[in-house]
Design a protein around this motif. Sequence first.
Motif, PDB file in Angstrom:
ATOM      1  N   LYS A 188      88.244  58.759  56.789  1.00  0.00           N
ATOM      2  CA  LYS A 188      88.510  57.476  57.452  1.00  0.00           C
ATOM      3  C   LYS A 188      89.996  57.152  57.541  1.00  0.00           C
ATOM      4  O   LYS A 188      90.779  57.459  56.647  1.00  0.00           O
ATOM      5  N   TYR A 189      90.352  56.503  58.677  1.00  0.00           N
ATOM      6  CA  TYR A 189      91.695  55.980  58.905  1.00  0.00           C
ATOM      7  C   TYR A 189      91.613  54.456  58.804  1.00  0.00           C
ATOM      8  O   TYR A 189      90.648  53.848  59.275  1.00  0.00           O
ATOM      9  N   TYR A 190      92.667  53.844  58.265  1.00  0.00           N
ATOM     10  CA  TYR A 190      92.729  52.393  58.127  1.00  0.00           C
ATOM     11  C   TYR A 190      94.083  51.878  58.585  1.00  0.00           C
ATOM     12  O   TYR A 190      95.093  52.570  58.469  1.00  0.00           O
ATOM     13  N   SER A 191      94.080  50.637  59.074  1.00  0.00           N
ATOM     14  CA  SER A 191      95.358  49.986  59.344  1.00  0.00           C
ATOM     15  C   SER A 191      95.876  49.458  58.008  1.00  0.00           C
ATOM     16  O   SER A 191      95.106  49.258  57.062  1.00  0.00           O
ATOM     17  N   ILE A 192      97.186  49.257  57.950  1.00  0.00           N
ATOM     18  CA  ILE A 192      97.836  48.788  56.723  1.00  0.00           C
ATOM     19  C   ILE A 192      98.258  47.342  56.941  1.00  0.00           C
ATOM     20  O   ILE A 192      98.882  47.014  57.958  1.00  0.00           O
ATOM     21  N   GLU A 193      97.922  46.508  55.996  1.00  0.00           N
ATOM     22  CA  GLU A 193      98.252  45.093  56.087  1.00  0.00           C
ATOM     23  C   GLU A 193      99.762  44.902  56.256  1.00  0.00           C
ATOM     24  O   GLU A 193     100.555  45.451  55.482  1.00  0.00           O
ATOM     25  N   GLY A 194     100.160  44.179  57.313  1.00  0.00           N
ATOM     26  CA  GLY A 194     101.564  43.868  57.542  1.00  0.00           C
ATOM     27  C   GLY A 194     102.366  44.973  58.216  1.00  0.00           C
ATOM     28  O   GLY A 194     103.557  44.815  58.424  1.00  0.00           O
ATOM     29  N   ILE A 195     101.733  46.116  58.548  1.00  0.00           N
ATOM     30  CA  ILE A 195     102.445  47.213  59.213  1.00  0.00           C
ATOM     31  C   ILE A 195     101.695  47.575  60.492  1.00  0.00           C
ATOM     32  O   ILE A 195     100.480  47.798  60.467  1.00  0.00           O
ATOM     33  N   GLU A 230      89.235  49.437  58.844  1.00  0.00           N
ATOM     34  CA  GLU A 230      88.991  50.797  59.334  1.00  0.00           C
ATOM     35  C   GLU A 230      89.278  50.857  60.831  1.00  0.00           C
ATOM     36  O   GLU A 230      88.862  49.975  61.583  1.00  0.00           O
ATOM     37  N   ILE A 231      89.983  51.927  61.242  1.00  0.00           N
ATOM     38  CA  ILE A 231      90.346  52.067  62.658  1.00  0.00           C
ATOM     39  C   ILE A 231      89.846  53.367  63.280  1.00  0.00           C
ATOM     40  O   ILE A 231      89.942  53.549  64.493  1.00  0.00           O
ATOM     41  N   GLY A 232      89.344  54.288  62.475  1.00  0.00           N
ATOM     42  CA  GLY A 232      88.872  55.553  63.028  1.00  0.00           C
ATOM     43  C   GLY A 232      88.605  56.559  61.940  1.00  0.00           C
ATOM     44  O   GLY A 232      88.583  56.219  60.751  1.00  0.00           O
ATOM     45  N   GLU A 233      88.404  57.804  62.360  1.00  0.00           N
ATOM     46  CA  GLU A 233      88.154  58.878  61.403  1.00  0.00           C
ATOM     47  C   GLU A 233      88.501  60.223  62.021  1.00  0.00           C
ATOM     48  O   GLU A 233      88.627  60.340  63.241  1.00  0.00           O
ATOM     49  N   VAL A 234      88.639  61.216  61.167  1.00  0.00           N
ATOM     50  CA  VAL A 234      88.900  62.577  61.619  1.00  0.00           C
ATOM     51  C   VAL A 234      87.656  63.084  62.338  1.00  0.00           C
ATOM     52  O   VAL A 234      86.553  63.006  61.803  1.00  0.00           O
ATOM     53  N   PHE A 241      99.177  66.501  58.514  1.00  0.00           N
ATOM     54  CA  PHE A 241      99.151  65.413  59.493  1.00  0.00           C
ATOM     55  C   PHE A 241      97.730  65.028  59.876  1.00  0.00           C
ATOM     56  O   PHE A 241      96.769  65.739  59.605  1.00  0.00           O
ATOM     57  N   VAL A 242      97.652  63.863  60.534  1.00  0.00           N
ATOM     58  CA  VAL A 242      96.433  63.426  61.202  1.00  0.00           C
ATOM     59  C   VAL A 242      96.841  62.982  62.599  1.00  0.00           C
ATOM     60  O   VAL A 242      97.995  62.622  62.840  1.00  0.00           O
ATOM     61  N   VAL A 243      95.896  63.041  63.500  1.00  0.00           N
ATOM     62  CA  VAL A 243      96.123  62.518  64.846  1.00  0.00           C
ATOM     63  C   VAL A 243      95.177  61.341  65.031  1.00  0.00           C
ATOM     64  O   VAL A 243      93.982  61.428  64.707  1.00  0.00           O
ATOM     65  N   TRP A 244      95.718  60.240  65.520  1.00  0.00           N
ATOM     66  CA  TRP A 244      94.909  59.063  65.801  1.00  0.00           C
ATOM     67  C   TRP A 244      95.446  58.375  67.049  1.00  0.00           C
ATOM     68  O   TRP A 244      96.655  58.208  67.203  1.00  0.00           O
ATOM     69  N   ASP A 245      94.558  58.033  67.929  1.00  0.00           N
ATOM     70  CA  ASP A 245      94.890  57.254  69.126  1.00  0.00           C
ATOM     71  C   ASP A 245      96.049  57.868  69.908  1.00  0.00           C
ATOM     72  O   ASP A 245      96.944  57.165  70.377  1.00  0.00           O
ATOM     73  N   GLY A 246      96.052  59.203  70.016  1.00  0.00           N
ATOM     74  CA  GLY A 246      97.054  59.894  70.822  1.00  0.00           C
ATOM     75  C   GLY A 246      98.409  60.083  70.163  1.00  0.00           C
ATOM     76  O   GLY A 246      99.363  60.494  70.815  1.00  0.00           O
ATOM     77  N   SER A 247      98.507  59.785  68.860  1.00  0.00           N
ATOM     78  CA  SER A 247      99.770  59.957  68.142  1.00  0.00           C
ATOM     79  C   SER A 247      99.553  60.825  66.910  1.00  0.00           C
ATOM     80  O   SER A 247      98.472  60.830  66.324  1.00  0.00           O
ATOM     81  N   ILE A 248     100.613  61.529  66.512  1.00  0.00           N
ATOM     82  CA  ILE A 248     100.558  62.342  65.307  1.00  0.00           C
ATOM     83  C   ILE A 248     101.241  61.577  64.175  1.00  0.00           C
ATOM     84  O   ILE A 248     102.318  61.008  64.354  1.00  0.00           O
ATOM     85  N   TYR A 249     100.566  61.540  63.030  1.00  0.00           N
ATOM     86  CA  TYR A 249     101.058  60.841  61.845  1.00  0.00           C
ATOM     87  C   TYR A 249     101.239  61.851  60.723  1.00  0.00           C
ATOM     88  O   TYR A 249     100.295  62.561  60.361  1.00  0.00           O
TER      89      TYR A 249
END
Length: 141
Positions: A77-84, A51-55, A30-38
């Motif tokens: 690096k973390y990225y947003s996904i187009e259309g999601i 790009e939206i963030g990084e570990v 998993f990764v954690v970003w913006d207070g959520s676990i993915y």
Amino acid sequence: MGKHVIPCIILFSFLIPTITSFATSWAYPFVVWDGSIYVVSDEYITQIHKEIGEVTMYSDMEQYSGNFSNVYEKGTKYYSIEGISTDKAIAIQENNGKFKKAIREAAYTYEEISAAPTIGLMILSLIILTSIYFVKNRINK
């Protein structure tokens, strides 16, 4: 000298569990970003938006606050996904330049624990065990 050995052994048997750290066993990457676990899936994606963030902290043994991961190193690096929406999924850039989809599971509610309660518990244990030792010696006299 022999009469002090048993109380010392008892004391350390109570203190050792409070001193040792416990390894964490992870159910999934998993990764954690913006207070959520993915949860990191096996799916590779190509529709990267921005790009939206990084570990900021990596560990395969302990939990941390911030953009933490149990599989990716600091700086990944973390990225947003187009259309999601990022409320549903984000992309993680791997060392090979490809992007893996990570699906939001829940809010990440980890809070760092201060060492103060552990130290307090150790002191309290020491006081209790010392008291028991002296009371037992008085009774035996």
